[in-house]
Write a protein that holds these residues in place. Structure first.
Motif, PDB file in Angstrom:
ATOM      1  N   PRO A  43       0.825  -1.205   0.000  1.00 43.26           N
ATOM      2  CA  PRO A  43       0.000   0.000   0.000  1.00 43.26           C
ATOM      3  C   PRO A  43       0.864   1.262   0.000  1.00 43.26           C
ATOM      4  O   PRO A  43       2.037   1.218   0.372  1.00 43.26           O
ATOM      5  CB  PRO A  43      -0.765  -0.109   1.316  1.00 43.26           C
ATOM      6  N   LEU A  44       0.285   2.364  -0.422  1.00 44.56           N
ATOM      7  CA  LEU A  44       0.949   3.648  -0.283  1.00 44.56           C
ATOM      8  C   LEU A  44       0.399   4.270   1.000  1.00 44.56           C
ATOM      9  O   LEU A  44      -0.770   4.654   1.058  1.00 44.56           O
ATOM     10  CB  LEU A  44       0.669   4.558  -1.479  1.00 44.56           C
ATOM     11  N   ILE A  45       1.221   4.299   2.029  1.00 48.42           N
ATOM     12  CA  ILE A  45       0.793   4.860   3.302  1.00 48.42           C
ATOM     13  C   ILE A  45       1.103   6.351   3.306  1.00 48.42           C
ATOM     14  O   ILE A  45       2.245   6.759   3.101  1.00 48.42           O
ATOM     15  CB  ILE A  45       1.500   4.168   4.492  1.00 48.42           C
ATOM     16  N   SER A  46       0.071   7.159   3.487  1.00 47.84           N
ATOM     17  CA  SER A  46       0.205   8.614   3.514  1.00 47.84           C
ATOM     18  C   SER A  46      -0.798   9.171   4.517  1.00 47.84           C
ATOM     19  O   SER A  46      -1.604   8.434   5.087  1.00 47.84           O
ATOM     20  CB  SER A  46      -0.078   9.192   2.120  1.00 47.84           C
ATOM     21  N   PHE A  47      -0.752  10.479   4.718  1.00 46.37           N
ATOM     22  CA  PHE A  47      -1.718  11.130   5.605  1.00 46.37           C
ATOM     23  C   PHE A  47      -3.142  10.799   5.144  1.00 46.37           C
ATOM     24  O   PHE A  47      -4.008  10.480   5.958  1.00 46.37           O
ATOM     25  CB  PHE A  47      -1.481  12.644   5.619  1.00 46.37           C
ATOM     26  N   ASP A  48      -3.373  10.844   3.833  1.00 45.62           N
ATOM     27  CA  ASP A  48      -4.709  10.588   3.286  1.00 45.62           C
ATOM     28  C   ASP A  48      -5.160   9.152   3.519  1.00 45.62           C
ATOM     29  O   ASP A  48      -6.309   8.904   3.904  1.00 45.62           O
ATOM     30  CB  ASP A  48      -4.738  10.865   1.785  1.00 45.62           C
ATOM     31  N   THR A  49      -4.281   8.189   3.271  1.00 42.33           N
ATOM     32  CA  THR A  49      -4.688   6.794   3.446  1.00 42.33           C
ATOM     33  C   THR A  49      -4.820   6.442   4.929  1.00 42.33           C
ATOM     34  O   THR A  49      -5.647   5.603   5.283  1.00 42.33           O
ATOM     35  CB  THR A  49      -3.742   5.820   2.717  1.00 42.33           C
ATOM     36  N   GLU A  50      -4.045   7.102   5.787  1.00 43.22           N
ATOM     37  CA  GLU A  50      -4.229   6.928   7.239  1.00 43.22           C
ATOM     38  C   GLU A  50      -5.609   7.443   7.636  1.00 43.22           C
ATOM     39  O   GLU A  50      -6.293   6.829   8.465  1.00 43.22           O
ATOM     40  CB  GLU A  50      -3.144   7.677   8.022  1.00 43.22           C
ATOM     41  N   ALA A  51      -6.038   8.558   7.050  1.00 40.95           N
ATOM     42  CA  ALA A  51      -7.367   9.106   7.344  1.00 40.95           C
ATOM     43  C   ALA A  51      -8.459   8.143   6.886  1.00 40.95           C
ATOM     44  O   ALA A  51      -9.474   7.970   7.578  1.00 40.95           O
ATOM     45  CB  ALA A  51      -7.543  10.464   6.666  1.00 40.95           C
ATOM     46  N   THR A  52      -8.248   7.495   5.751  1.00 38.90           N
ATOM     47  CA  THR A  52      -9.212   6.502   5.277  1.00 38.90           C
ATOM     48  C   THR A  52      -9.286   5.325   6.243  1.00 38.90           C
ATOM     49  O   THR A  52     -10.373   4.835   6.563  1.00 38.90           O
ATOM     50  CB  THR A  52      -8.836   6.022   3.862  1.00 38.90           C
ATOM     51  N   MET A  53      -8.118   4.875   6.719  1.00 33.75           N
ATOM     52  CA  MET A  53      -8.121   3.782   7.700  1.00 33.75           C
ATOM     53  C   MET A  53      -8.849   4.198   8.974  1.00 33.75           C
ATOM     54  O   MET A  53      -9.628   3.424   9.533  1.00 33.75           O
ATOM     55  CB  MET A  53      -6.690   3.342   8.013  1.00 33.75           C
ATOM     56  N   ASP A  54      -8.634   5.440   9.437  1.00 40.22           N
ATOM     57  CA  ASP A  54      -9.333   5.941  10.623  1.00 40.22           C
ATOM     58  C   ASP A  54     -10.850   5.970  10.394  1.00 40.22           C
ATOM     59  O   ASP A  54     -11.622   5.624  11.288  1.00 40.22           O
ATOM     60  CB  ASP A  54      -8.826   7.331  11.010  1.00 40.22           C
ATOM     61  N   ALA A  55     -11.272   6.374   9.196  1.00 42.05           N
ATOM     62  CA  ALA A  55     -12.703   6.416   8.876  1.00 42.05           C
ATOM     63  C   ALA A  55     -13.303   5.016   8.913  1.00 42.05           C
ATOM     64  O   ALA A  55     -14.392   4.809   9.464  1.00 42.05           O
ATOM     65  CB  ALA A  55     -12.922   7.049   7.501  1.00 42.05           C
ATOM     66  N   MET A  56     -12.586   4.041   8.365  1.00 42.98           N
ATOM     67  CA  MET A  56     -13.082   2.659   8.376  1.00 42.98           C
ATOM     68  C   MET A  56     -13.090   2.087   9.793  1.00 42.98           C
ATOM     69  O   MET A  56     -13.997   1.336  10.154  1.00 42.98           O
ATOM     70  CB  MET A  56     -12.248   1.775   7.445  1.00 42.98           C
ATOM     71  N   ARG A  57     -12.103   2.479  10.603  1.00 42.73           N
ATOM     72  CA  ARG A  57     -12.104   2.054  12.017  1.00 42.73           C
ATOM     73  C   ARG A  57     -13.329   2.604  12.738  1.00 42.73           C
ATOM     74  O   ARG A  57     -13.939   1.917  13.553  1.00 42.73           O
ATOM     75  CB  ARG A  57     -10.830   2.539  12.713  1.00 42.73           C
ATOM     76  N   SER A  58     -13.685   3.867  12.442  1.00 43.23           N
ATOM     77  CA  SER A  58     -14.838   4.481  13.107  1.00 43.23           C
ATOM     78  C   SER A  58     -16.138   3.782  12.723  1.00 43.23           C
ATOM     79  O   SER A  58     -17.134   3.896  13.428  1.00 43.23           O
ATOM     80  CB  SER A  58     -14.917   5.978  12.793  1.00 43.23           C
TER      81      SER A  58
END
Length: 75
Positions: A43-58
Motif C-alpha cells: 500500500p501507499l501509506i500517507s496522511f490521506d490513506t491513514e485518514a481513510t483507515m481511521d474512517a473505516m475504524r470508526s
C-alpha cells in the motif's frame, strides 16, 4: 535517461510498480465493506490513506499495518 536495447534472447525478472494512493484508498474501503479478513499488500501509506483507515475504524473495522501490509477485519 539511459536507453537500453536488447537484440534477441530473453529477459526474466520481477517488476513491482509503485503504489498508488487511489488504489490504496479503494482497497481499504472495499476490504472494510467486504467483511471477513483482507490484506492490502504494497500500500501507499500517507496522511490521506491513514485518514481513510481511521474512517473505516470508526465504522467498526479492525485495521492495523504490519510489515508493510494493511490487515483489515470486519463483520
Amino acid at each position: 535517461m539511459t536507453d537500453i536495447t536488447f537484440k534477441g534472447g530473453s529477459i526474466k525478472g520481477k517488476v513491482t510498480p509503485p503504489s498508488s494512493k487511489s488504489f490504496t484508498h479503494r482497497a481499504i474501503i472495499l476490504s472494510a465493506l467486504a467483511g471477513g479478513e483482507s490484506k492490502v499488500k504494497n500500500p501507499l501509506i500517507s496522511f490521506d490513506t491513514e485518514a481513510t483507515m481511521d474512517a473505516m475504524r470508526s465504522m467498526g473495522a479492525d485495521i492495523h499495518v504490519k510489515d508493510g501490509i494493511v490487515h483489515i477485519s470486519s463483520n
